[in-house]
Scaffold this active site. Structure first.
Site, PDB file in Angstrom:
ATOM      1  N   LYS A  35      34.157  51.456  57.667  1.00  0.00           N
ATOM      2  CA  LYS A  35      33.076  52.425  57.801  1.00  0.00           C
ATOM      3  C   LYS A  35      31.792  51.921  57.157  1.00  0.00           C
ATOM      4  CE  LYS A  35      32.653  57.419  56.889  1.00  0.00           C
ATOM      5  NZ  LYS A  35      33.324  58.546  56.168  1.00  0.00           N
ATOM      6  N   SER A  44      37.603  48.918  45.819  1.00  0.00           N
ATOM      7  CA  SER A  44      38.302  47.791  45.187  1.00  0.00           C
ATOM      8  C   SER A  44      37.305  46.857  44.510  1.00  0.00           C
ATOM      9  CB  SER A  44      39.100  47.000  46.228  1.00  0.00           C
ATOM     10  OG  SER A  44      40.071  47.792  46.849  1.00  0.00           O
ATOM     11  N   LEU A  46      34.655  47.583  43.062  1.00  0.00           N
ATOM     12  CA  LEU A  46      34.054  48.170  41.866  1.00  0.00           C
ATOM     13  C   LEU A  46      34.971  48.147  40.652  1.00  0.00           C
ATOM     14  CD1 LEU A  46      32.499  51.365  43.505  1.00  0.00           C
ATOM     15  CD2 LEU A  46      31.382  49.158  43.107  1.00  0.00           C
ATOM     16  N   GLN A  48      36.704  47.516  37.427  1.00  0.00           N
ATOM     17  CA  GLN A  48      36.237  46.693  36.316  1.00  0.00           C
ATOM     18  C   GLN A  48      37.378  46.140  35.461  1.00  0.00           C
ATOM     19  OE1 GLN A  48      33.605  49.255  34.120  1.00  0.00           O
ATOM     20  NE2 GLN A  48      31.882  48.908  35.479  1.00  0.00           N
ATOM     21  N   GLY A  49      38.241  47.042  35.000  1.00  0.00           N
ATOM     22  CA  GLY A  49      39.170  46.703  33.926  1.00  0.00           C
ATOM     23  C   GLY A  49      40.096  45.543  34.199  1.00  0.00           C
ATOM     24  N   GLU A 114      44.696  48.545  27.598  1.00  0.00           N
ATOM     25  CA  GLU A 114      43.895  49.725  27.920  1.00  0.00           C
ATOM     26  C   GLU A 114      44.641  50.974  27.482  1.00  0.00           C
ATOM     27  OE1 GLU A 114      42.720  49.651  32.008  1.00  0.00           O
ATOM     28  OE2 GLU A 114      41.473  47.876  31.763  1.00  0.00           O
ATOM     29  N   ASP A 212      38.789  60.464  55.364  1.00  0.00           N
ATOM     30  CA  ASP A 212      38.921  60.623  56.817  1.00  0.00           C
ATOM     31  C   ASP A 212      40.377  60.574  57.276  1.00  0.00           C
ATOM     32  OD1 ASP A 212      36.171  60.634  56.782  1.00  0.00           O
ATOM     33  OD2 ASP A 212      35.960  58.561  57.438  1.00  0.00           O
ATOM     34  N   HIS A 233      37.758  60.039  35.456  1.00  0.00           N
ATOM     35  CA  HIS A 233      37.623  58.958  34.478  1.00  0.00           C
ATOM     36  C   HIS A 233      36.789  59.469  33.308  1.00  0.00           C
ATOM     37  CE1 HIS A 233      36.839  55.112  32.589  1.00  0.00           C
ATOM     38  NE2 HIS A 233      37.722  54.548  33.402  1.00  0.00           N
ATOM     39  N   ARG A 275      44.077  59.097  30.541  1.00  0.00           N
ATOM     40  CA  ARG A 275      42.738  59.482  30.972  1.00  0.00           C
ATOM     41  C   ARG A 275      42.533  60.990  31.067  1.00  0.00           C
ATOM     42  NH1 ARG A 275      41.674  54.976  35.757  1.00  0.00           N
ATOM     43  NH2 ARG A 275      41.189  53.254  34.356  1.00  0.00           N
ATOM     44  N   HIS A 336      37.193  59.879  39.796  1.00  0.00           N
ATOM     45  CA  HIS A 336      37.375  58.434  39.838  1.00  0.00           C
ATOM     46  C   HIS A 336      38.441  57.964  40.820  1.00  0.00           C
ATOM     47  CE1 HIS A 336      37.510  54.324  38.501  1.00  0.00           C
ATOM     48  NE2 HIS A 336      38.745  54.427  38.025  1.00  0.00           N
ATOM     49  N   ARG A 371      47.187  58.525  36.980  1.00  0.00           N
ATOM     50  CA  ARG A 371      47.411  57.080  37.069  1.00  0.00           C
ATOM     51  C   ARG A 371      47.233  56.382  35.734  1.00  0.00           C
ATOM     52  NH1 ARG A 371      43.935  52.832  37.723  1.00  0.00           N
ATOM     53  NH2 ARG A 371      42.156  54.162  38.220  1.00  0.00           N
ATOM     54  N   SER A 376      46.102  50.581  39.688  1.00  0.00           N
ATOM     55  CA  SER A 376      45.634  50.867  41.053  1.00  0.00           C
ATOM     56  C   SER A 376      45.582  49.624  41.933  1.00  0.00           C
ATOM     57  CB  SER A 376      44.267  51.553  41.024  1.00  0.00           C
ATOM     58  OG  SER A 376      43.333  50.791  40.286  1.00  0.00           O
TER      59      SER A 376
END
Length: 456
Positions: A35, A44, A46, A48-49, A114, A212, A233, A275, A336, A371, A376
């Site tokens: 899309k 994906s 984005l 960071q960790g 983490e 969608d 988050h 979280r 998040h 999560r 993820s």
């Protein structure tokens, strides 16, 4: 309406879509549609960790328990077991594709920790692990002659048909390809089209991710699972006049020593709790203080580590007027991640034959109610590969051109804007209905969602 044919159609260009394509036979004609205007514009990219990996056999019980505890023990234990035991294989695949994970001075993989992890088991690349993985997978995909990527191509519906046995099966999708309607006929279809952040005002997700596939699943009677399980988050950078998606401050910052402070500079929570617990504590503190945010201090992290490990976070904070090496930065929770999705089994099959779902679009129960950090990317990759392998074991059972297609009219897709709004409402209603069924009006998770993310 135009028509294109392929062996496997994949909807989405994040790690689940890319990795599933790479695990299909080179003999297959594979089409990936996205899309987004650019294939890189996926969640994906984005992340960071980092990405979790089972370090050794002794780590299994701890990793398993950490995942279940974060998920409030509502996880599908079979899915959790598959994910953990597959992690080393997945990491080796990524390394073979050129993914450059951080290493120690001896050249061994370096792990970080983490929130809610008992031990350090997270691999990373600076503070842009998702970008590193996505770029390397995308490069591999673009180098395969059998795979085509089509950008600016929005799925509007699936094409259904009757199998020789009379079952309703998926035979591809109808999409708007740069404004032109196209029927993509496919022997097998994989939904890998991300989460639902575009339904929320405050989200770390790309705004075009509006669920969608979930709406289309509802339309065709394909079951969803846990659509109300939406993760907030705890830490995104607070900007008073923010436009667009929220900028994430990685969980790794707290894992490496970052602390949360109230308006008076007092620490008010254990930052390494799961979280949902940290988010709830922040909302409560904001309510007490009468503020729109709290503060995150990196004073316990060496400046050299901030500039190296968290370089992109450091640079973004500077851009917004904050020097995180010298002062606390304002943070606020935001929507998040989506733990729910289209219900699938351990091979990523939906209830409709020849239709699979992987990544954030799907729900195999691995995350439970909440999560665990850095599961993820791993979960997406593990179950995307399983979808591809299952397809390889069955493809050719019968070709799509031999199926009796159900009737559909081009007129049904003439007003794409109205259809998009209709789909958004279908997903939002499914979320609200599931929340109502659970009767959890006093639950902290629901309070977090109501505070953080009113529907757009």
């Amino acid at each position: 309406m135009q028509e294109q044919k392929c062996d496997v159609l994949i909807v989405g260009s994040g790690v689940a879509g890319l990795y599933s394509a790479l695990n299909l036979s080179p003999e297959r004609k594979v089409v990936i549609i996205t899309k987004a205007k650019k294939a890189e514009d996926c969640d994906s990219f984005l992340a960071q960790g980092g990405i979790c990996m089972l370090r050794n056999d002794e780590d299994y019980d701890s990793y398993f328990e950490d995942t279940l505890k974060a998920g409030h023990y509502e996880n599908n234990r079979t899915s959790v077991d598959i994910m953990i035991r597959s992690s080393q294989e997945i990491i080796q695949d990524l390394i073979s594709f050129g993914v450059d994970f951080e290493k120690d001075s001896d050249g061994n993989l370096k792990f970080t920790k983490e929130g809610a992890h008992t031990f350090a088991r997270i691999l990373f690349h600076e503070d842009i692990t998702g970008q590193e993985i996505t770029e390397k997978l995308l490069a591999q995909v673009r180098g395969r002659e059998n795979i085509t990527i089509l950008e600016d191509t929005s799925m509007l519906d699936i094409i259904t048909a009757k199998s020789p046995e009379g079952k309703t099966v998926c035979a591809g999708v109808v999409a708007s390809q740069s404004g032109t309607l196209t029927a993509f006929r496919a022997d097998e279809t994989i939904w890998a089209c991300g989460g639902i952040g575009g339904l929320f005002k405050q989200s770390t997700n790309f705004p075009h991710l509006t669920g969608d596939a979930l709406a289309i699943a509802i339309k065709h009677g394909i079951p969803l699972q846990d659509p109300d399980y939406i993760q907030i988050h705890p830490t995104t950078l607070y900007c008073k006049n923010q436009k667009g998606r929220a900028f994430l401050i990685s969980e790794s910052v707290r894992g490496e020593g970052g602390i949360l402070l109230d308006k008076n500079g007092n620490r008010f929570v254990n930052e390494l709790l799961p979280r949902d617990a940290v988010s709830a504590a922040i909302f409560e503190q904001m309510k007490k203080d009468g503020t729109d945010h709290v503060y995150l201090s990196m004073e316990k992290i060496p400046e050299e580590e901030i500039r190296r490990h968290f370089v992109h976070i450091y640079e973004r904070c500077l851009k917004e007027g904050f020097d995180c090496t010298k002062e606390p930065i304002p943070v606020v929770p935001a929507q998040h991640y989506f733990m729910g999705g289209v219900a699938v089994n351990s091979d990523s099959r939906t209830s409709m034959e020849r239709l699979y779902a992987a990544g954030e679009t799907s729900c195999n129960g691995v995350h439970g109610k909440n999560r665990l950090a850095s599961n993820s990317l791993l979960e997406s990759l593990v179950f995307a590969k399983r979808a591809a392998k299952q397809i390889e074991s069955e493809i050719g059972k019968y070709k799509s051109e031999k199926l009796a297609l159900d009737e559909f009219s081009e007129e049904n897709y003439s007003d794409t804007k109205s259809l998009e709004n209709e789909y958004k409402q279908l997903v939002l209603e499914a979320i609200k209905e599931q929340e109502k069924k659970r009767n959890e009006s006093n639950n902290n998770d629901i309070e977090c969602r109501q505070s953080a993310a009113a529907s757009a």
